[in-house]
Structures are given as C-alpha cells and as structure tokens.
Design an enzyme around this catalytic site. Structure first.
Site, PDB file in Angstrom:
ATOM      1  N   HIS A   1       0.822  -1.213   0.000  1.00 16.70           N
ATOM      2  CA  HIS A   1       0.000   0.000   0.000  1.00 16.70           C
ATOM      3  C   HIS A   1       0.850   1.255   0.000  1.00 16.70           C
ATOM      4  O   HIS A   1       0.447   2.297  -0.490  1.00 16.70           O
ATOM      5  CB  HIS A   1      -0.992  -0.038   1.157  1.00 16.70           C
ATOM      6  CG  HIS A   1      -2.090  -1.009   0.876  1.00 16.70           C
ATOM      7  ND1 HIS A   1      -2.126  -2.260   1.430  1.00 16.70           N
ATOM      8  CD2 HIS A   1      -3.139  -0.926   0.030  1.00 16.70           C
ATOM      9  CE1 HIS A   1      -3.184  -2.903   0.955  1.00 16.70           C
ATOM     10  NE2 HIS A   1      -3.812  -2.121   0.108  1.00 16.70           N
TER      11      HIS A   1
ATOM     12  N   CYS B   1      -9.424  -3.060 -10.448  1.00 13.27           N
ATOM     13  CA  CYS B   1      -8.850  -1.884  -9.802  1.00 13.27           C
ATOM     14  C   CYS B   1      -7.500  -2.157  -9.154  1.00 13.27           C
ATOM     15  O   CYS B   1      -6.926  -1.302  -8.506  1.00 13.27           O
ATOM     16  CB  CYS B   1      -9.827  -1.276  -8.800  1.00 13.27           C
ATOM     17  SG  CYS B   1     -10.279  -2.422  -7.498  1.00 13.27           S
TER      18      CYS B   1
ATOM     19  N   GLU C   1     -10.946 -10.588  -4.747  1.00  6.94           N
ATOM     20  CA  GLU C   1      -9.508 -10.577  -4.490  1.00  6.94           C
ATOM     21  C   GLU C   1      -9.061 -11.750  -3.612  1.00  6.94           C
ATOM     22  O   GLU C   1      -7.921 -11.814  -3.180  1.00  6.94           O
ATOM     23  CB  GLU C   1      -9.076  -9.242  -3.877  1.00  6.94           C
ATOM     24  CG  GLU C   1      -9.945  -8.721  -2.760  1.00  6.94           C
ATOM     25  CD  GLU C   1      -9.548  -7.313  -2.286  1.00  6.94           C
ATOM     26  OE1 GLU C   1      -8.512  -6.772  -2.700  1.00  6.94           O
ATOM     27  OE2 GLU C   1     -10.300  -6.764  -1.452  1.00  6.94           O
TER      28      GLU C   1
ATOM     29  N   ASP D   1      -4.342  -8.140  -4.292  1.00  5.74           N
ATOM     30  CA  ASP D   1      -4.556  -9.194  -3.309  1.00  5.74           C
ATOM     31  C   ASP D   1      -4.817 -10.537  -3.964  1.00  5.74           C
ATOM     32  O   ASP D   1      -4.401 -11.570  -3.442  1.00  5.74           O
ATOM     33  CB  ASP D   1      -5.719  -8.819  -2.382  1.00  5.74           C
ATOM     34  CG  ASP D   1      -5.255  -7.872  -1.301  1.00  5.74           C
ATOM     35  OD1 ASP D   1      -4.228  -8.159  -0.670  1.00  5.74           O
ATOM     36  OD2 ASP D   1      -5.896  -6.827  -1.107  1.00  5.74           O
TER      37      ASP D   1
HETATM   38  C1  PEP Z   1      -6.316  -4.926  -4.743  1.00  5.90           C
HETATM   39  O1  PEP Z   1      -6.123  -5.726  -3.828  1.00  5.90           O
HETATM   40  O2  PEP Z   1      -6.037  -5.154  -5.922  1.00  5.90           O
HETATM   41  C2  PEP Z   1      -6.886  -3.599  -4.445  1.00  5.90           C
HETATM   42  C3  PEP Z   1      -7.199  -2.760  -5.391  1.00  5.90           C
HETATM   43  O3  PEP Z   1      -7.060  -3.268  -3.135  1.00  5.90           O
HETATM   44  P1  PEP Z   1      -5.861  -2.815  -2.176  1.00  5.90           P
HETATM   45  O4  PEP Z   1      -4.638  -2.596  -3.014  1.00  5.90           O
HETATM   46  O5  PEP Z   1      -6.304  -1.579  -1.490  1.00  5.90           O
HETATM   47  O6  PEP Z   1      -5.717  -3.974  -1.245  1.00  5.90           O
HETATM   48 MG    MG Z   2      -7.058  -5.461  -1.950  1.00  2.00          MG
END
Ligand code: PEP
Ligand code: MG
Length: 584
Positions: free
Chosen positions: A195, A510, A439, A463
């Site tokens: 993150h 995403c 995910e 994820d």
């Molecule tokens: C993901 O896991 O791809 C996602 C978009 O969520 P995050 O990166 O916030 O876990």
């Molecule tokens: Mg995620």
C-alpha cells in the site's frame, strides 16, 4: 582526490518516474541519546522536566485506554493499562531520579534505566517477556518523545525538497508526506503492490522499494537518483550518470505533455470497442488531479486513509464531510466508495486497530472481517456513504469478500442502516449500486453465485495475486514470485469476467495490474469493461487502448489463455506489441 563512482542498487519499481535529489534519511526512532552533564543548579529543573514528560505520557495513555474501553471494552483496554503500569513503576522513576541527581540529562538517564531492564529480559525465554520488552520500549519512546517535546514522526521536519530513504514507510507515513517537498523515496523493504507503493503512485512520487539495505548505505544530504521505472537507485552518481538521468527526467516531462493531449479523447480501440478508464484515489484532494488527467470517474476510493494518522475513530459526520467533497467534485461522473480496508499492512495508530500481535495480518482481521467484528464503526461509514449517495452517482463496494455468506452479512447491515435512515427521514439513493471486490481465491471459485447477488464486481489483482500465489505483496524476498501473468491468475480473471457477464453485470479491475500497459491487451481481450488505475496511468492506458483493435486483443487473449508458462505468455505479449509498433 574524490573520484566519483556510481553505485547501482536493484530494487522493486514501486512508482514510476525519475527523481534526482538529496537524501533525507528517516532513521528508526530508537534509544540512542547523548549523555549531557547537568550542572547542580539545574538538576531540580531536569527532574521536573522528566516528571512533566511522565505526566504527559500518562494522560496520553489514559486517553487511549478510555477510547479502547469505549469501543471494545476492558479486554482490549488492558493493552493501554499495561503501559500505565510500566509508567508508574516506582523503581523506574527512582533509578532515573538517581541518575539525574548524579548530574546526567533526563533522556540519557531514562535510556540507561530502560536499557538495564530490557537487558534483564533478554536471557529469559518465552513470548510473555518478549512482549513486555516491546511494551517497555513503547513506553520509553513515548516518554522520550514528550521529553523532546516532539510529536509525530521526523518526517514533519522535512522542509527541503528531498528523497526519503527509510527502512520502511508505512502507508500512514506515506500519506503524511502529502504536501511536503518529496522528490522520491526508497526503502529497504516492501513490494510493488504494497500500500505504501500504491499511495506513492497516487501522489505521483517516484519510488523504489525492497532495496534491502539502502538505509544503512546512504548518508543525509548525499545526492541520489531514483529510477522508479526500472526499480533502480544510483548512489554517488558520476557526472556522466547525472547527465544521463537529467536527460531521462526531461524526456519524462515531454512525454507527460504529449500524454496530456489525450485528455479529452475517448478510450476506445481502433475498431470502436469502448471501455472506461477510472481512477483509484486514496485521498479527497486527488479529484482535481485525476479530472485533469482525463479520468471519467473514480473506480476505487480507498477510504481507509481517513483513519490514518489520528488517534480517534472518525465519526459519521467526518465521513460525510470527506465523501461529500469528493462526490461533488467528481459529479456527474460516478464514484465507487470502498468501505474501509484496514488491517494487513494498513494499521493505524488507533487503539482499536492495534493489531500488531497478528502473526499473519494479511490473513487476519482485515477489511470486511473487521467491519463485521466492529459493526458500530462500519455503520457510521455506511450511513455517511448512503447520505452522500444523493449528491451524485455513488456506488458502494466491499473489499476482501471471501464468499457469499460475507456478502449477505454485510448487506444485512446495509439494509438495517437503510431502514434506520428511512425512519429518521434521511434521504439516500435507494438504487445505489452495491458491488464487491474479487480478491480472494475462494470468491473466484464461487463467483457465479456472488455475481447474482451484486450489481458489479471489481477485480483486486493486488490481493488476488498475493492470495492465489501465496506471495506476500510487501515481502521483497518473494517479490520475484509475484507474477500477474501466471496462468492461474489469467484463468481466474477470465472466469470472473465471463461469470460476471453471464449474470449481466459489469466487471472492473482496480488492482495495479489494470494500470500496467504491458497487460492491457490481454485484459482488454478477455472482455474487461472498466479499468481503474492510479492517476499517473490514466493517459498511458488510454494511449495503448487507442492504438490496438479489440478483435486482435481477443485473439491474443485466447492464445495466451492456452499457454502454461508465464514466460511464454510474456513473449507472446511482447510480440503482439512489437508487430504493431506499440511501445508498451
Ligand atoms: C487490490 O487488492 O487489488 C486492491 C485494489 O485493493 P488494495 O490494493 O487496497 O488492497
Ligand atoms: Mg485489496
């Protein structure tokens, strides 16, 4: 004579771009304090300074205790209670007083006393003593921070455009650099989709992570180059290397100008297949930036940043105020607000989320699991999201769903919240779309059932790859296994898209994979409807989409889905771009 010599360090490309600047070394806050002689006439005042720091620390612990107690009850509040007990230990005070009376400064006296206690634990086995050691260190850090009159991290003192070098930056640290003069950053640990890396992309700060020991190799003030495209850092750059990177930096600027020209063009292939490119945002301030980059909506608003860098839980009104600002700015475009995804690598300072004890936080009390465990916190967020739904086109999305039961459980809470709002005569969009992130591999297995109960799905590849391939997304040691083109991942994505379409719903992506131009042809060819990417990737993805035909992408996707090895898949992709003269 000083001979300049380049030292190249290989890391993981976390956020694109070139940065050249001076090192700002973010050192770990530890017990390293200089001994100072305190003249006799000042020793009383020194003792008072220590007492004041103790009192200040006690009131901070009491606030934390009360907060945890209010929200979670006494069982959890004892975490803060232990800290107060250590603080009140009469021997600790007595020994510090003695050293101050002997003429040393309070910081050093405290350091000496704590060091002795910690050492006495070192030879004792057992997790109890290990934990107590950490507690004592925590208490020590708090008292020392108050002795220094210092609040928060050293980052607050950054006042000159710099490149931050640290062992680690937490997502909360990264968010806190917003608005500061940061040219780039590089860390010892971390992975491409940690993150921290994602937030750096949102801030358009070039970053390289997973460099293993950079924080012990550099000195503050040295010139350093960050190549966030290649995942490389250059220490001690020669004049020739500096010139090379300055040229690269200039090229980057002219490319940005070139990409800006695409801003008002649609995202469609040469044979008129339209897709949507939305933006991922972490912070309400990002909306003007993404609109300027040509985003036609927000496909992922990571709301958990609202919980960072604070020691209280945001209330409904705070949620409402933050979201309404975003919704109004992005309107008439749509926004997908994701309910909070805390836990994993996104911990906060709040006692509530003091999850440091989890040995596998990514498999622990994260995300929707946390929402279900603490419904009162979840409910204030849901109420706020429903309230802003009348201000624009708002969609709601739950993260880390592992199966149908979880979807039903969160939706039951949502229904109850809607009922309450109705009773209170508070307006909301009764038709607000509700979707889930896919995910977790188990959700892929049952995607056919999930797709029937939701209005849309969005693939969280960050994820999904982590959980499918059993590769921790922030662990640089296994980063080489983090492979978006693994046949298992491609088959999962295809399954999600197909089952989503069968159920008549839109499928978005995403995760960071959606923003990698190299993969655009394959995921487009598999039929993905919506790409939600970090702001810097909106224009590059649009450019690629506009330069290929959907028919070709479909044929290519079909071909690679039959391949059993990601190396062969990548080869096929390279060939696809090469034959079309596309620089992906
Ligand atoms: C993901 O896991 O791809 C996602 C978009 O969520 P995050 O990166 O916030 O876990
Ligand atoms: Mg995620």
């Amino acid at each position: 004579m000083f001979v300049d010599r380049d030292i190249f360090l290989e890391g993981i490309a976390a956020s694109p771009g070139i940065a050249i600047g001076k090192v700002f070394l973010l050192e770990e806050e530890d017990f390293c304090f200089i001994r100072k002689e305190i003249p006799k006439s000042f020793r009383e005042a020194e003792r008072k300074r220590f007492d004041d720091a103790i009192e200040k620390t006690r009131s901070e612990f009491t606030v934390t205790y009360n907060k945890i107690n209010d929200v979670l009850g006494e069982n959890y509040a004892h975490i803060a209670d232990v800290h107060i007990l250590i603080l009140d230990d009469p021997t600790l005070k007595k020994d510090v007083y003695k050293l101050i009376a002997d003429g040393v400064n309070a910081e050093y006296a405290l350091f000496k006393v704590l060091d002795k206690i910690i050492r006495s634990f070192e030879n004792i086995n057992g997790s109890f003593f290990k934990e107590r050691k950490v507690d004592i260190q925590d208490v020590g850090k708090k008292i020392l921070a108050n002795l220094f009159g210092k609040k928060g991290k050293k980052l607050a003192r950054l006042d000159e455009e710099s490149i931050i070098i640290a062992n680690n930056l937490t997502p909360a640290d990264t968010v806190s650099v917003r608005g500061k003069k940061i040219a780039g950053f590089a860390t010892d640990i971390g992975g491409k989709t940690s993150h921290t890396a994602i937030i750096a992309q949102g801030l358009a700060i070039p970053a390289v992570v997973g460099l293993k020991n950079i924080s012990s190799l550099v000195k503050a003030g040295e010139t350093i180059i960050i190549d966030g495209d290649k995942g490389e850092v250059v220490l001690n750059p020669s004049s020739k290397t500096l010139l090379h990177y300055k040229n690269k930096y200039d090229l980057q600027l002219s490319r940005t100008v070139e990409l800006e020209k695409l801003k008002n063009l649609t995202s469609e292939t040469t044979d008129n297949h339209k897709i949507f490119i939305f933006a991922n945002i972490d912070h309400s301030d990002e909306v003007p930036l993404i609109l300027n980059k040509g985003a036609v909506g927000i496909g992922l608003y990571r709301t958990e940043t609202i919980y960072f860098n604070r020691d209280s839980i945001p209330n409904e009104q705070e949620h409402f105020d933050t979201y309404s600002k975003v919704v109004q700015q992005i309107s008439p475009y749509a926004i997908t607000i994701r309910t909070f995804d805390l836990g994993g690598d996104k911990l906060t300072k709040m006692g509530l989320l003091n999850l440091g004890f989890e040995s596998n936080p990514f498999l622990g009390l994260r995300s929707t699991r946390l929402c279900l465990k603490y419904p009162e916190i979840f409910i204030s967020q849901l109420r706020a999201i429903l309230r802003v739904s009348v201000l624009g086109k708002v969609k709601l999305m739950y993260p880390m769903i592992s199966g149908l039961a979880e979807v039903r459980a969160v939706n039951a809470i949502l229904d109850k919240v809607k009922e309450d709002l109705k009773k209170e005569n508070i307006k909301f969009d009764e038709n607000m779309e509700v979707g889930v992130m896919i995910e977790v591999p188990s959700a892929v297995a049952v995607i056919d059932s999930i797709a029937k109960e939701v209005d849309f799905v969005s693939i969280g590849t960050n994820d999904l790859i982590q959980y499918t391939l059993a590769v921790d997304r922030i662990n640089e040691n296994v980063a080489y296994l983090y492979d978006p083109m693994h046949p298992a991942i491609l088959r999962f994505i295809k399954r999600i898209i197909d089952e989503g379409h069968k159920a008549g719903i839109k499928v978005a992506m995403c995760g960071e994979m959606a923003g990698e131009t190299k993969y655009t042809s394959v995921i487009l060819g598999m039929g993905l409807d919506e790409f939600s990417v970090s702001p810097s990737q909106i224009a590059p993805i649009k450019k690629i989409v506009r330069s290929m035909s959907f028919v070709d992408c479909k044929a290519m996707a079909e071909k690679v889905l039959k391949l059993e090895d990601s190396k062969l898949i990548l080869k096929e992709i390279d060939l696809f771009y090469e034959t079309r003269g596309i620089n992906a």
